[in-house]
Each structure stands twice: as C-alpha cells, then as structure tokens.
Design a protein around this motif. Structure first.
Motif, PDB file in Angstrom:
ATOM      1  N   GLY A  70     -19.673  25.756   7.165  1.00 39.55           N
ATOM      2  CA  GLY A  70     -20.246  27.128   7.794  1.00 39.55           C
ATOM      3  C   GLY A  70     -19.659  27.133   9.361  1.00 39.55           C
ATOM      4  O   GLY A  70     -19.860  28.227   9.805  1.00 39.55           O
ATOM      5  N   ARG A  71     -19.200  26.242   9.971  1.00 34.70           N
ATOM      6  CA  ARG A  71     -18.837  26.170  11.440  1.00 34.70           C
ATOM      7  C   ARG A  71     -17.703  27.014  11.362  1.00 34.70           C
ATOM      8  O   ARG A  71     -16.743  27.272  10.488  1.00 34.70           O
ATOM      9  CB  ARG A  71     -18.458  24.978  11.679  1.00 34.70           C
ATOM     10  N   ILE A  72     -17.407  27.723  12.419  1.00 37.82           N
ATOM     11  CA  ILE A  72     -16.174  28.667  12.756  1.00 37.82           C
ATOM     12  C   ILE A  72     -15.465  28.037  13.945  1.00 37.82           C
ATOM     13  O   ILE A  72     -15.829  27.644  14.804  1.00 37.82           O
ATOM     14  CB  ILE A  72     -16.636  30.144  13.087  1.00 37.82           C
ATOM     15  N   VAL A  73     -13.985  27.932  13.578  1.00 39.11           N
ATOM     16  CA  VAL A  73     -13.022  27.335  14.614  1.00 39.11           C
ATOM     17  C   VAL A  73     -11.907  28.416  14.625  1.00 39.11           C
ATOM     18  O   VAL A  73     -11.908  28.975  13.804  1.00 39.11           O
ATOM     19  CB  VAL A  73     -12.551  26.097  14.392  1.00 39.11           C
ATOM     20  N   ARG A  74     -11.276  28.187  16.057  1.00 42.16           N
ATOM     21  CA  ARG A  74     -10.395  29.206  16.277  1.00 42.16           C
ATOM     22  C   ARG A  74      -9.016  28.569  16.944  1.00 42.16           C
ATOM     23  O   ARG A  74      -8.942  28.637  18.173  1.00 42.16           O
ATOM     24  CB  ARG A  74     -10.880  30.256  17.120  1.00 42.16           C
ATOM     25  N   PRO A  75      -8.144  27.922  16.028  1.00 46.32           N
ATOM     26  CA  PRO A  75      -7.229  27.216  16.579  1.00 46.32           C
ATOM     27  C   PRO A  75      -6.033  28.177  16.769  1.00 46.32           C
ATOM     28  O   PRO A  75      -6.021  29.362  16.385  1.00 46.32           O
ATOM     29  CB  PRO A  75      -6.672  26.470  15.368  1.00 46.32           C
ATOM     30  N   GLY A  76      -5.328  27.689  17.813  1.00 42.92           N
ATOM     31  CA  GLY A  76      -4.016  28.476  18.119  1.00 42.92           C
ATOM     32  C   GLY A  76      -4.609  29.505  19.411  1.00 42.92           C
ATOM     33  O   GLY A  76      -5.447  29.561  19.752  1.00 42.92           O
ATOM     34  N   SER A  77      -3.445  30.192  19.845  1.00 49.37           N
ATOM     35  CA  SER A  77      -3.661  31.097  20.825  1.00 49.37           C
ATOM     36  C   SER A  77      -2.522  32.297  20.770  1.00 49.37           C
ATOM     37  O   SER A  77      -1.766  32.233  19.700  1.00 49.37           O
ATOM     38  CB  SER A  77      -3.499  30.746  22.091  1.00 49.37           C
ATOM     39  N   HIS A  78      -2.933  33.375  21.778  1.00 48.70           N
ATOM     40  CA  HIS A  78      -1.700  34.470  21.427  1.00 48.70           C
ATOM     41  C   HIS A  78      -0.503  33.882  22.285  1.00 48.70           C
ATOM     42  O   HIS A  78       0.352  34.773  22.257  1.00 48.70           O
ATOM     43  CB  HIS A  78      -2.375  35.795  22.104  1.00 48.70           C
ATOM     44  N   ALA A  79      -0.407  32.939  22.864  1.00 51.19           N
ATOM     45  CA  ALA A  79       0.852  32.367  23.644  1.00 51.19           C
ATOM     46  C   ALA A  79       1.899  32.272  22.537  1.00 51.19           C
ATOM     47  O   ALA A  79       1.615  31.576  21.546  1.00 51.19           O
ATOM     48  CB  ALA A  79       0.410  31.215  24.580  1.00 51.19           C
ATOM     49  N   ARG A  80       2.977  32.335  23.010  1.00 49.46           N
ATOM     50  CA  ARG A  80       4.080  32.004  22.328  1.00 49.46           C
ATOM     51  C   ARG A  80       4.680  30.494  21.943  1.00 49.46           C
ATOM     52  O   ARG A  80       5.137  30.042  21.105  1.00 49.46           O
ATOM     53  CB  ARG A  80       5.573  32.385  22.833  1.00 49.46           C
ATOM     54  N   LYS A  81       3.866  29.656  22.605  1.00 50.70           N
ATOM     55  CA  LYS A  81       3.714  28.421  22.349  1.00 50.70           C
ATOM     56  C   LYS A  81       2.957  27.562  23.135  1.00 50.70           C
ATOM     57  O   LYS A  81       2.320  27.991  24.131  1.00 50.70           O
ATOM     58  CB  LYS A  81       5.336  27.610  22.995  1.00 50.70           C
ATOM     59  N   SER A  82       2.716  26.141  22.586  1.00 51.07           N
ATOM     60  CA  SER A  82       1.618  25.574  23.244  1.00 51.07           C
ATOM     61  C   SER A  82       1.630  23.910  23.217  1.00 51.07           C
ATOM     62  O   SER A  82       2.222  23.823  22.131  1.00 51.07           O
ATOM     63  CB  SER A  82       0.278  25.895  22.763  1.00 51.07           C
ATOM     64  N   SER A  83       1.521  23.252  24.021  1.00 54.08           N
ATOM     65  CA  SER A  83       1.542  21.803  23.729  1.00 54.08           C
ATOM     66  C   SER A  83       0.274  21.319  23.834  1.00 54.08           C
ATOM     67  O   SER A  83      -0.259  20.002  24.484  1.00 54.08           O
ATOM     68  CB  SER A  83       2.471  21.045  24.706  1.00 54.08           C
TER      69      SER A  83
END
Length: 474
Positions: free
Chosen positions: A183-196
């Motif tokens: 039931g935990r909620i996670v939010r991976p990623g972003s609205h940026a075009r790339k990420s390291s």
C-alpha cells in the motif's frame, strides 16, 4: 471442451472478512457477480478463463492503496486490470483473489505543451489521449493496435506500428506513481528529459506486468504532429524480397515512421474483412513523417530500394481518411485473420530479432508453418525486427493445438538463438514463461526473483506471471 491451455493451480483462500471489508468500502463498485468475474478472468490469450473471487473498481490512488494493504494483510492475490486485451494471459486470476479494475481512473491530469509532456491516470486509453490533446498540436505515438489503456501499455512495455521511429513505452514514460504491494505509494522518475539520479525505478516498473506494483499515474513524452504525412503500399513477389527491403531501409538510416509487413494470407484476410482491394501478395505498408520535402525524400529513397528488390511502384494513400482506412484495416488484422477459417480459434505469438537476422527468422518460420495442418498469417512491425504469427486452429482438434505450441516453442528458441527475444511486445504473462530461463539464464532469473521478493514479499501482485514458479522457491 474447446482446445486451449489449462492450468492446474491452487487457488488461495480469500477470507470472508476481506470480502466484507471491500464490500463495505466500495459498495456498488465491488462485485462478486459471475458475469463481472468472467469478464475480468478472460483475455485474448489462448488460456481457458481463470476467474477472480471478486472485482473492485477503483477511482483513486488512495483506493488502490487501500485494496493493496488489505490484500497484503490477508496474503490474497491482487491483479490489476485494464481493458483485458492481453494476448499472453497477463490479467488471468491464476490463484484467484481480487481483480482491481482501473478503468475508472481515466482522467488526463495535466498537459504541458511547453515541455511536451502529459500526465494521465492508468485508465486513459490511447485514443482518448490523442483525441483530447489534438488541439495542442501534439500527439502520443505509441500505437499497439488495440485501444489499450495507458496503464496497461506501461505495464506490458507496449510498442506498435510507430515504434521504429518513436520507440516503445520504455522510451516514452518519464515518471510514474505506483502503489506497492503493502500500500505504500512511490513516485519514481521526473518530468525532466533525463536524469542520472539513483536506480532507474521507472524502467523497472515499465514492463513488470503488474507483478511489482500497481501503476496509478503516468507522465508521458509527447511529440509535435508532423507537418506532412504520407502513406504508401508496396507489393513484392516474395516474402524474402519484402523483408530484405526492410533490412536495407533500416540499415540506410532512412527515418520511416512506420513500416509494416503483411504476408499473402494476411492481405487476403484484410481485403475480405475491411472491404479493400489490395494486391494479394506480400506487402509493406509505409508511413512517412516530417516536412513536405523530407517526406518526399524519404519516400523516393525507400521506393528505389523496393524496386531493387522487385517491389512494385507505390500505391499512395495521401488523404487523411485514406490513411485512416488503411491503418484501421491493419489494426483489424487479428479479427480479419479469424475469417480465414470460420469457427477457428487463434493462437498468436511474437518475437523480435536483430534486423540483420530478420530475413532468416521470418523465412525459417514460414517454411515450418507451410507444413502445419492449419492456416496462418505473418505480419508485424518489421522495421524494428518484430513480427507476429497467428495460427488458426480447429477448436475440436487437440493435435492442432499441440502442433501450434510446438511451432511457438521453436520460433521462440530460434529468436533467442539469433540473440533476439521471445517477445517484442506481447510480454511474458503466462504463455512465454517457459522461455525465460533460456533467454535470461539461471542467474538472470534469480536476480529477477530476488527483486520480486523485495518488492512483493507475500507474492500477492499478479502471481504466477512473468517468472517460472521454481525461480520463486527458496
């Protein structure tokens, strides 16, 4: 009984307390009705229906999280459900449990034209999305044929006819919201075009087929609508000539948007079903995107290559309604194929190989299928080395079913031997589990199983899919 794959799996006990709690929380959006369970326990795969014990229709992330927590507490299976268009048994309730229908979560949450992104809930379908963003001058290109939900497309890492130019869901999902098994909620990623930054959890969930988490929100890349679009058909004297043309087109770096292959039988079926008059020989269906000048340049280069391989001059579909009719017919090829043998059932499969191996893989497969006791079609998104086989079987003839499964097995083994994959876009589900060790090796499977146990220690999320049962033991 009709032919079809049957599984003898032990259903888990679903306590009445869990059903009562769900009924109390969701009211009319909770159902144990036979017809509702049948709808959620059936898809387009060759498996016999496998019904959940109950169905919950969620309308928010919080509701999905509530169901997950409750199921995890009782160790009851939880199967995310979109529109049920899976071809490999992804949504079947192998061990019973609760089907979580996400089609009510169908809002487009935010369009960002300046950033070329959009954020949607999982129940949004691809046609709905493109219809609602049309006035922005943008579009979402991933087109698997069926009007699938964006959540389902993300979960199965879908691609389709535009993948040769725009990529698959893997390249076009920027960020997610995911409900974990507890039931935990996670939010991976972003609205940026790339990420390291950190591990790429977004790519882990994309293609996980509902076995690692429940996708409740997706941020996607969008693309400007092309200034010019043209489509053309080119017929060839042989299957080999058509496929060789594709290989040369891709190796020349010509940026076609779509290049689809249809064998003679697929063309014949499409003509009958969609009321077209295409020449009934192997053909390639092209679409070109760009400026008027670049589209013309691409088309001329492709036509030169096609002619060198015995292809006829292009038949053009210039008007939007002509293109729409043509691509609609291509997307209906599955239903058209069924008409080649009225009363038959279809067993479908797909593989993907390096483009240099495509001709050998297609030709060897066709030669085997020519010896089969049933009709078949071959078609696919050959621009990226992906093709599909549809075998039309007598539902009262078990020997045909056995032969189709043997052909499927040899095709998957052939693709893997050529350093390809047992599935380019259908996914693993139930139908392709047996090929996972051959493709990924014992150590690769062990790593995947460890990931599954970390994300979902009680194995409640879509159990029985993706990974062989023996890899989950210990």
């Amino acid at each position: 009984m009709s032919i079809g794959l049957e599984l003898s799996c032990e259903r888990r006990f679903v306590p009445q307390a869990l059903l009562d709690a769900l009924a109390s929380r969701f009211g009319s959006r909770f159902s144990v009705a036979q017809s509702v369970r049948e709808h959620h326990g059936t898809d387009e795969s060759p498996y016999q229906p496998m019904l959940p014990d109950a169905v919950v229709f969620a309308e928010s992330t919080e509701e999905a999280a509530y169901v997950a927590r409750l199921c995890n507490e009782h160790k009851v299976p939880l199967i995310p459900f979109g529109v049920g268009s899976s071809l490999e048994g992804h949504v079947l309730a192998v061990e019973g449990g609760i089907s979580l229908d996400l089609t009510g979560m169908n809002a487009i949450l935010k369009v960002n034209p300046e950033d070329l992104t959009v954020t949607v809930q999982p129940g949004v379908t691809r046609k709905q999305l493109n219809e609602e963003i049309r006035d922005t001058g943008l579009f979402f290109p991933i087109d698997p044929g069926a009007d699938a939900t964006i959540g389902g497309m993300s979960a199965t890492r879908a691609s389709g006819t535009n993948a040769v130019r725009y990529g698959t869901m893997r390249e076009n999902v920027l960020a997610l919201e995911v409900v974990m098994a507890d039931g935990r909620i996670v939010r991976p990623g972003s609205h940026a075009r790339k990420s390291s930054s950190g591990y790429d959890l977004t790519r882990i969930f994309v293609g996980s087929e509902g076995t690692l988490g429940i996708i409740t929100e997706i941020t996607l890349r969008l693309y400007p609508q092309p200034e010019a679009i043209s489509a053309a058909i080119c017929n060839f004297p042989t299957l080999s000539a058509a496929v060789e043309s594709v290989i040369q087109i891709i190796q020349m770096g010509i940026p076609v948007a779509r290049v689809e292959f249809m064998d003679e039988w697929a063309v014949k079926a499409t003509n009958a079903y969609s009321k077209l008059n295409l020449r009934e020989s192997p053909l390639l269906l092209f679409e070109f995107h760009g400026s008027p000048a670049s589209v013309q340049e691409q088309a001329e280069a492709v036509q030169d290559i096609a002619r060198d391989n015995g292809g006829r001059d292009f038949d053009w579909a210039m008007l939007p309604e002509e293109r729409s009719k043509l691509w609609t017919a291509r997307h209906h090829a599955y239903f058209a194929g069924l008409q080649l043998r009225p009363g038959s059932v279809a067993s479908t499969t797909d593989v993907c190989v390096p483009i240099s191996c495509l001709a050998d893989c297609v030709l060897e497969t066709a030669q085997e299928l020519d010896q089969a006791p049933f009709p078949y079609t071959i078609l696919g998104h050959v621009g990226d080395g992906n093709f599909h086989v549809m075998m039309l079987l007598d539902p009262d003839n078990p020997s045909e079913w056995e032969e189709s499964q043997a052909l499927n097995r040899r095709l998957a083994e052939r693709a893997i031997r050529m350093q390809g994959t047992c599935t380019g876009e259908h996914g693993i589900g139930l139908h392709k589990i047996e090929f996972m060790q051959l493709e990924h090796g014992e150590n690769g499977l062990a790593l995947m199983a460890g990931l599954k146990k970390t994300f979902d220690p009680n194995n409640i999320l879509n159990p029985g899919k993706m990974l062989p049962a023996k890899s989950m033991q210990g």
